[in-house]
Design a protein around this motif. Structure first.
Motif, mmCIF file in Angstrom:
data_model
loop_
_atom_site.group_PDB
_atom_site.id
_atom_site.type_symbol
_atom_site.label_atom_id
_atom_site.label_comp_id
_atom_site.label_asym_id
_atom_site.label_seq_id
_atom_site.Cartn_x
_atom_site.Cartn_y
_atom_site.Cartn_z
ATOM 1 N N GLN A 64 0.842 -1.205 0.000
ATOM 2 C CA GLN A 64 0.000 0.000 0.000
ATOM 3 C C GLN A 64 0.876 1.253 0.000
ATOM 4 O OE1 GLN A 64 -3.527 -0.657 -0.001
ATOM 5 N NE2 GLN A 64 -3.367 1.399 -0.871
ATOM 6 N N ALA A 65 1.908 1.213 0.842
ATOM 7 C CA ALA A 65 2.820 2.367 0.916
ATOM 8 C C ALA A 65 3.576 2.522 -0.399
ATOM 9 C CB ALA A 65 3.803 2.166 2.068
ATOM 10 N N SER A 104 1.338 4.056 -2.973
ATOM 11 C CA SER A 104 1.126 5.468 -2.665
ATOM 12 C C SER A 104 2.338 6.309 -3.083
ATOM 13 C CB SER A 104 0.852 5.560 -1.168
ATOM 14 O OG SER A 104 0.776 6.865 -0.774
ATOM 15 N N MET A 105 3.546 5.810 -2.794
ATOM 16 C CA MET A 105 4.765 6.531 -3.171
ATOM 17 C C MET A 105 4.878 6.633 -4.688
ATOM 18 S SD MET A 105 6.390 7.504 -0.516
ATOM 19 C CE MET A 105 8.133 7.680 -0.767
ATOM 20 N N LEU A 106 4.589 5.529 -5.372
ATOM 21 C CA LEU A 106 4.708 5.546 -6.840
ATOM 22 C C LEU A 106 3.703 6.531 -7.439
ATOM 23 C CD1 LEU A 106 5.219 1.744 -7.638
ATOM 24 C CD2 LEU A 106 6.940 3.524 -7.397
ATOM 25 N N GLU A 107 2.503 6.565 -6.862
ATOM 26 C CA GLU A 107 1.489 7.506 -7.366
ATOM 27 C C GLU A 107 1.976 8.939 -7.234
ATOM 28 O OE1 GLU A 107 -2.341 6.832 -5.585
ATOM 29 O OE2 GLU A 107 -2.865 5.407 -7.166
ATOM 30 N N GLN A 108 2.592 9.238 -6.098
ATOM 31 C CA GLN A 108 3.052 10.614 -5.867
ATOM 32 C C GLN A 108 4.221 10.978 -6.768
ATOM 33 O OE1 GLN A 108 3.417 11.810 -1.586
ATOM 34 N NE2 GLN A 108 2.394 9.879 -1.281
ATOM 35 N N ASP A 109 5.164 10.033 -6.947
ATOM 36 C CA ASP A 109 6.370 10.374 -7.697
ATOM 37 C C ASP A 109 6.180 10.256 -9.207
ATOM 38 O OD1 ASP A 109 8.046 11.233 -5.704
ATOM 39 O OD2 ASP A 109 8.543 9.194 -5.105
ATOM 40 N N THR A 113 0.638 9.064 -11.412
ATOM 41 C CA THR A 113 -0.350 8.252 -12.107
ATOM 42 C C THR A 113 -0.990 7.298 -11.108
ATOM 43 O OG1 THR A 113 -0.730 6.751 -13.952
ATOM 44 C CG2 THR A 113 1.355 6.480 -12.780
ATOM 45 N N ALA A 114 -2.227 6.911 -11.389
ATOM 46 C CA ALA A 114 -2.872 5.943 -10.498
ATOM 47 C C ALA A 114 -2.190 4.593 -10.697
ATOM 48 C CB ALA A 114 -4.348 5.849 -10.833
#
Lengths: 365, 198
Positions: B59-60, B63-68, B71-72
């Motif tokens: 999950q973390a 979330s990190m990949l989405e922010q960096d 993209t969803a």
């Protein structure tokens, strides 16, 4: 900074479920907007549509007057901070903050400048060499904010960024985020289910329920002039008291008690044809008092009751009692000792009362 | 050593080299094989000892990949297996997931949550590789555990076997199917499998 317009935005999933319905708002440069509502009300979905992580099913979304419905998230110049403030465990604070910029192929000297600047602003400058596991919860959260700040985005999107922190730290970080917003000045949308965060941080609050916007207003106006029963009950702690009763001869009648309605409050009731009809009266706990001066001032709306529970908060008591069939909460100064079973006289400041239509649940005005 | 496929699906095309490199550093200590599949999907295979005591916080990571990467991101945690034949099965799952899910979902969770909206053929396609591996004794074991509400002591009593014997069977079942019947989604998924077997 940026302006944003959401025009009649809908999110409809493949199975037909409408998560967000007809969402409209104009957001000004540098505003701090808070979306608040219970779980599943569509606030995070709306935020993800603004970010571009979810498609907008219907409606138009503009950033600085440019239609961005089909613009990819990376080209919207926004930065996000999420609830799970996980950081890359193997990277130092510096590298965690620099990572997003490295991905965007930003020049090394520029990265250094931005990271140093953001670290100073967030009080992280002495921690840049540390790994996340050597940081406290609040420091980690500041690094998560720093990762967004270094990008100098037009818009910040924050989805419950403080919900993993304990209550004391949350209070502290609320102040940090407000300070950061004042320094950076970027337009910010902040999602929370915590009405205290909404009240203390927002320039304007958007209250949502079941995918529908209930009210958009300043914290003060949301508190003082709630549009409907839901907003009235959701904002404020302890929550507003709701008492079902009847309007009769310019008085609010509940059981064998009746309270005089001030002229200003009665006029819309009369105009709306509520004389003789059932309505719901809403009164905040601080609108009910027990001190002699309060009782004297509002002598027309006093009643005797018994305390069911008295909670001492230090300067005040929260007392739980009954008025007719309705349970009632009042906040009274702790000058006099209040205890369970004690008989007391209370008065309602009817100038602060709101009346709600029983069918539409809207405030009568 | 088992291989556990983890599929990544991004809503928009991204630089998978960079993305998987980040994921790999997150998973320091695991043996990893990386593959690009399409512009929006990629897969890594984790060398695993089957459900190690500490699983990565997917999950973390999502979330990190989405922010960096802005993209969803959907992460499908596949079931560990000795052989790569489960790949096709799990790619079918990925296709069926489409864009309907965002976040982290395990193979077992997919079966439980999507079985109602899939056709019987689709369900059979996905589950047959698991169904075919099960013996009559294993089916009985799964059913006993579900009937005992995942209470292993009660399940062992129902089966007239010692608790240690039951534990041994469950470890074996985990190695065969890659699904842990002691978890809620694992039990539900295997229960669905056993009803198909009947």
């Amino acid at each position: 900074m940026a302006t944003m317009q959401l025009k009649s935005i809908y999110k409809i999933y493949d199975n037909g479920f409408e998560a967000v319905k007809d969402f409209n708002i104009d957001i000004e440069h540098g505003e701090f907007i808070v979306f608040v509502g219970p779980s599943g009300c569509g606030k995070s979905t709306t935020l993800r549509m603004i970010a571009g992580l979810e498609d907008i099913s219907k409606g138009e979304f503009f950033i600085d007057e440019r239609l961005v419905n089909d613009v990819q998230p990376k080209d919207r110049d926004i930065a996000m901070v999420f609830q799970s403030y996980a950081l890359y465990p193997h990277m130092s604070v510096y590298d965690n903050m620099a990572f997003g910029l490295k991905l965007r192929k930003v020049d090394k000297a520029e990265i250094d400048k931005k990271v140093t600047e953001a670290a100073k602003m967030l009080g992280l400058d002495h921690l840049l060499d540390r790994k996340p596991k050597a940081l406290s919860g609040g420091q980690r959260q500041r690094v998560a904010l720093g990762r967004a700040v270094v990008r100098h985005p037009k818009v910040f999107l924050m989805d419950e960024p403080l919900s993993n922190l304990d209550a004391k730290l949350r209070g502290h970080m609320r102040a940090e985020i407000i300070k950061l917003h004042k320094n950076v000045g970027a337009t910010t949308i902040y999602v929370t289910h915590d009405q205290t965060e909404a009240m203390t941080m927002a320039d304007r609050i958007v209250v949502m329920k079941d995918g529908i916007v209930q009210q958009i207003d300043t914290p003060k106006d949301i508190y003082d002039m709630p549009e409907n029963l839901f907003v009235a009950g959701f904002i404020g702690s302890p929550t507003m008291n709701f008492i079902h009763g009847k309007i009769q001869n310019e008085r609010f009648v509940v059981g064998n008690q009746s309270f005089a309605i001030p002229g200003g409050k009665y006029a819309p009731l009369k105009k709306g044809g509520y004389e003789g009809k059932e309505v719901t009266l809403g009164i905040r706990p601080e609108g009910i008092g027990a001190e002699p001066l309060f009782l004297e001032t509002f002598a027309e709306s006093t009643f005797k009751t018994t305390i069911n529970v008295a909670e001492l908060l230090g300067p005040d008591y929260i007392i739980h009692t009954m008025l007719g069939d309705a349970s009632l909460t009042a906040v009274v100064p702790a000058r006099e000792t209040m205890e369970m079973g004690k008989e007391i006289t209370l008065a309602i400041d009817m100038n602060k009362a709101h009346f709600f239509d029983n069918e539409t649940e809207l405030r009568i005005r | 050593m088992f291989l556990q496929p983890i599929f990544f699906v991004s809503k928009h095309p991204i630089e998978w080299d960079e993305c998987l490199e980040v994921v790999a550093t997150y998973l320091d200590g695991y043996g990893i094989h990386m593959h690009h599949l399409t512009m929006t999907t990629a897969c890594i295979e984790l060398e695993t000892l089957i459900y190690p005591s500490e699983t990565p916080d997917w999950q973390a990571i999502a979330s990190m990949l989405e922010q960096d990467f802005m993209t969803a991101m959907t992460i499908l945690i596949g079931r560990p297996s000795y052989e790569l034949s489960t790949w096709n099965q799990q790619r079918t799952v990925l296709t069926l997931l489409g864009s309907s899910y965002q976040g982290v979902i395990s193979f077992e969770q997919f079966i439980v949550e999507y079985v109602g909206i899939l056709t019987k053929e689709q369900v059979m396609d996905i589950l047959n590789p698991v169904v075919e591996q099960l013996t009559h004794e294993e089916v009985q074991t799964i059913q006993a555990i579900c009937q005992a509400n995942l209470n292993l002591s009660k399940a062992a009593k129902r089966l007239y076997i010692h608790r240690n014997t039951l534990n041994y069977r469950l470890e074996k079942l985990l190695q065969i199917t890659g699904i842990d019947v002691r978890t809620f989604y694992g039990a539900m998924a295997l229960y669905i499998v056993t009803t198909l077997k009947r």
